[in-house]
Motif scaffolding. Structure first.
Motif, mmCIF file in Angstrom:
data_model
loop_
_atom_site.group_PDB
_atom_site.id
_atom_site.type_symbol
_atom_site.label_atom_id
_atom_site.label_comp_id
_atom_site.label_asym_id
_atom_site.label_seq_id
_atom_site.Cartn_x
_atom_site.Cartn_y
_atom_site.Cartn_z
ATOM 1 N N CYS A 1 -1.529 23.444 110.759
ATOM 2 C CA CYS A 1 -2.184 22.553 111.722
ATOM 3 C C CYS A 1 -1.848 22.939 113.151
ATOM 4 C CB CYS A 1 -1.767 21.102 111.456
ATOM 5 S SG CYS A 1 -2.589 20.326 110.053
ATOM 6 N N VAL A 2 -0.571 23.211 113.423
ATOM 7 C CA VAL A 2 -0.162 23.556 114.787
ATOM 8 C C VAL A 2 -0.720 24.920 115.190
ATOM 9 C CG1 VAL A 2 1.780 24.010 116.317
ATOM 10 C CG2 VAL A 2 1.923 22.152 114.642
ATOM 11 N N ALA A 3 -0.424 25.953 114.394
ATOM 12 C CA ALA A 3 -0.897 27.297 114.722
ATOM 13 C C ALA A 3 -2.421 27.361 114.700
ATOM 14 C CB ALA A 3 -0.310 28.312 113.746
ATOM 15 N N GLY A 4 -3.036 26.669 113.740
ATOM 16 C CA GLY A 4 -4.494 26.678 113.631
ATOM 17 C C GLY A 4 -5.171 26.031 114.819
ATOM 18 N N GLY B 240 -8.541 27.279 119.669
ATOM 19 C CA GLY B 240 -8.794 27.332 121.102
ATOM 20 C C GLY B 240 -8.912 28.756 121.611
ATOM 21 N N TYR B 241 -8.048 29.638 121.102
ATOM 22 C CA TYR B 241 -8.118 31.047 121.475
ATOM 23 C C TYR B 241 -9.441 31.658 121.027
ATOM 24 C CZ TYR B 241 -7.396 36.089 121.069
ATOM 25 O OH TYR B 241 -7.552 37.459 121.144
ATOM 26 N N GLU B 242 -9.837 31.377 119.796
ATOM 27 C CA GLU B 242 -11.083 31.933 119.278
ATOM 28 C C GLU B 242 -12.292 31.411 120.048
ATOM 29 O OE1 GLU B 242 -11.592 34.248 116.708
ATOM 30 O OE2 GLU B 242 -9.447 34.547 117.016
ATOM 31 N N PHE B 243 -12.232 30.141 120.469
ATOM 32 C CA PHE B 243 -13.335 29.610 121.265
ATOM 33 C C PHE B 243 -13.445 30.395 122.568
ATOM 34 C CE2 PHE B 243 -15.515 26.859 124.229
ATOM 35 C CZ PHE B 243 -16.549 26.361 123.457
ATOM 36 N N TRP B 244 -12.298 30.702 123.188
ATOM 37 C CA TRP B 244 -12.305 31.534 124.392
ATOM 38 C C TRP B 244 -12.915 32.904 124.089
ATOM 39 C CZ3 TRP B 244 -9.395 36.129 124.688
ATOM 40 C CH2 TRP B 244 -9.483 36.798 125.911
ATOM 41 N N LYS B 245 -12.478 33.513 123.007
ATOM 42 C CA LYS B 245 -12.921 34.867 122.680
ATOM 43 C C LYS B 245 -14.425 34.927 122.457
ATOM 44 C CE LYS B 245 -12.281 38.621 119.335
ATOM 45 N NZ LYS B 245 -11.444 39.154 118.233
ATOM 46 N N PHE C 214 -11.629 19.902 115.692
ATOM 47 C CA PHE C 214 -11.646 18.471 115.388
ATOM 48 C C PHE C 214 -10.872 18.189 114.100
ATOM 49 C CE2 PHE C 214 -13.536 15.025 112.921
ATOM 50 C CZ PHE C 214 -13.441 13.958 113.805
ATOM 51 N N GLY C 215 -11.122 19.000 113.069
ATOM 52 C CA GLY C 215 -10.469 18.802 111.784
ATOM 53 C C GLY C 215 -8.965 19.036 111.810
ATOM 54 N N LEU C 216 -8.476 19.782 112.816
ATOM 55 C CA LEU C 216 -7.034 20.029 112.935
ATOM 56 C C LEU C 216 -6.367 19.056 113.907
ATOM 57 C CD1 LEU C 216 -7.085 23.935 113.088
ATOM 58 C CD2 LEU C 216 -6.210 22.542 111.212
ATOM 59 N N ASN C 217 -7.054 18.708 114.971
ATOM 60 C CA ASN C 217 -6.453 17.846 115.985
ATOM 61 C C ASN C 217 -6.159 16.448 115.466
ATOM 62 O OD1 ASN C 217 -6.627 19.943 117.776
ATOM 63 N ND2 ASN C 217 -8.305 19.090 118.973
ATOM 64 N N VAL C 218 -7.031 15.925 114.626
ATOM 65 C CA VAL C 218 -6.854 14.553 114.128
ATOM 66 C C VAL C 218 -5.606 14.436 113.254
ATOM 67 C CG1 VAL C 218 -7.868 12.732 112.709
ATOM 68 C CG2 VAL C 218 -9.301 13.985 114.342
ATOM 69 N N PRO C 219 -5.433 15.253 112.200
ATOM 70 C CA PRO C 219 -4.187 15.145 111.419
ATOM 71 C C PRO C 219 -2.954 15.558 112.207
ATOM 72 C CG PRO C 219 -5.491 17.014 110.666
ATOM 73 C CD PRO C 219 -6.356 16.243 111.598
ATOM 74 N N LEU C 220 -3.104 16.475 113.164
ATOM 75 C CA LEU C 220 -1.955 16.910 113.952
ATOM 76 C C LEU C 220 -1.403 15.765 114.788
ATOM 77 C CD1 LEU C 220 -0.141 19.248 114.753
ATOM 78 C CD2 LEU C 220 -1.824 19.887 116.486
#
Length: 305
Positions: free
Chosen positions: A193-196, A201-206, A238-244
Motif C-alpha cells: 500500500c505504501v510503496a504502491g 504517483g510516479y507513474e502518473f508523472w511518467k 484511489f484503491g491504495l489511498n483509502v486503505p492506507l
C-alpha cells in the motif's frame, strides 16, 4: 565494543556520508531529474513517516535518514542515466562526427553510473537490507533496457513489468531502509500500500509529462492508450489511498481528501482531454502536480497533527 571504539566508528560513518553528500551536492545541478528532486524527496519522507506511524515506531532524523534520502534520489538518477545510455544509438544514429559524440557521451554516462554505484555503496554502509534493495533496483534498471528490450524488440508492452518494476523496486528501497533503522517488520499488504501509492504517483508523472507535446510517448502508446493508462493509475491511487489512511490511523478529514483527490484528477483529466488545438503544451493536471498534492496532504496530516 568500547565507548571509544563505538564513537570512532560513528565518526567514520559520518565522515563517509559527509564525503558522499559533498560529491552529490557538487553535481546536483548537472544531474537528471533535478527539477523533480522535491517530489522525489517528498515520496521518501512520506514513506518513512507512514511506515513509522503504522508500526508505532518513530523514525529519528539523523545521518542514516540523510544517507537514505541521498541514495533514494541517486537510484532515480541512475534510472535516468541508464535510459540515456540505452537511447544512444537512437540519439546519435550515423556519421563519423555523430559516432565520436556518441562514444564521448557513452564514456560520460558510464563514468556517471560508476560514480553513482560507488556513492550508493558508501551511503548504505552498515545497512544490509538497504544495500541489497539498492542492488536489486539497480540490477532491474539495467535488465529492463539491456535484457528485456533486446529480447522483445517488437513488443514494448511486454517489457512493462521490467521497466515499471525498476521504479517500484526503488520505492521498496525505502521500506528496507526503514527496517534497517527501526529493526521492525511490516506485513506485505502494508508495504504494498505504501510503496504502491508512491509508485502510482510516479507513474502518473511518467505517463503524463509528455501529454500535449509531440515527444514520443511511453511504449509508443497512442493518445487513447495514454489516457487509459492515466485513468487506470488514478483508479489504482484511489484503491491504495483509502486503505492506507485506515492502516495509518489518519483522520477522517484526510481519508476524505485521499479518496477525493484521485477522483478529482480523474474528472479533470477526462473533462479537459485532449485540450484545444489552439493551446498546445502540457495540461495543468499533468506532471508532478498529482503526487505533490498527495505528499502535501500526507505531510500536513502526519506532521501538523
Amino acid at each position: 565494543m568500547s565507548p571509544r571504539l563505538s564513537l570512532a566508528t560513528s565518526h567514520a560513518r559520518r565522515g563517509r556520508f559527509a564525503a558522499a553528500a559533498a560529491a552529490v551536492g557538487s553535481t546536483l545541478g548537472r544531474l537528471p531529474l533535478a527539477a523533480e528532486a522535491l517530489p522525489i524527496a517528498g515520496a521518501f519522507v512520506c514513506s518513512l513517516l507512514l511506515y513509522g506511524r503504522i508500526a508505532g515506531v518513530a523514525v529519528e532524523p539523523g545521518w542514516r535518514v540523510l544517507a537514505g534520502l541521498a541514495s533514494f534520489f541517486l537510484l532515480f538518477v541512475q534510472l535516468r542515466l541508464i535510459d540515456d545510455l540505452d537511447d544512444l544509438e537512437r540519439d546519435y544514429p550515423t556519421g563519423h562526427a555523430l559516432l565520436a559524440r556518441r562514444e564521448a557521451r557513452r564514456t560520460r554516462l558510464v563514468a556517471s553510473l560508476a560514480t553513482s554505484a560507488l556513492l550508493l555503496v558508501a551511503l548504505n554502509t552498515g545497512m544490509g537490507r538497504a544495500t541489497t534493495a539498492a542492488a536489486a533496483a539497480t540490477a532491474l534498471a539495467f535488465a529492463a533496457p539491456f535484457v528485456f528490450k533486446r529480447l522483445l524488440p517488437s513488443r514494448p508492452l511486454a517489457c512493462f513489468p521490467a521497466f515499471e518494476g525498476a521504479p517500484f523496486a526503488i520505492f521498496m528501497y525505502g521500506y528496507f531502509l526503514w527496517r534497517d533503522m527501526a529493526g521492525r517488520e511490516l506485513s506485505f499488504y502494508v508495504v504494498m500500500c505504501v510503496a504502491g501509492s508512491m509508485w502510482a504517483g510516479y507513474e502518473f508523472w511518467k505517463f503524463s509529462r509528455k501529454v500535449g507535446t509531440t515527444a514520443l510517448q511511453p511504449y509508443h502508446l497512442s493518445a487513447r492508450g495514454i489516457r487509459v493508462a492515466l485513468d487506470l493509475l488514478l483508479i489504482l491511487a484511489f484503491g491504495l489511498n483509502v486503505p492506507l489512511s485506515r492502516l495509518a490511523g489518519l483522520s477522517q478529514t484526510y481519508a476524505i481528501y485521499a479518496a477525493t483527490l484521485p477522483l478529482v484528477w480523474l474528472v479533470w483529466l477526462n473533462a479537459s482531454w485532449p485540450g484545444p488545438a489552439s493551446r498546445p503544451g502540457r495540461p495543468r493536471w499533468a506532471g508532478t502536480r498529482f503526487i505533490v498534492a498527495v505528499e502535501l496532504g500526507l505531510l500536513a496530516e502526519i506532521l501538523l497533527k
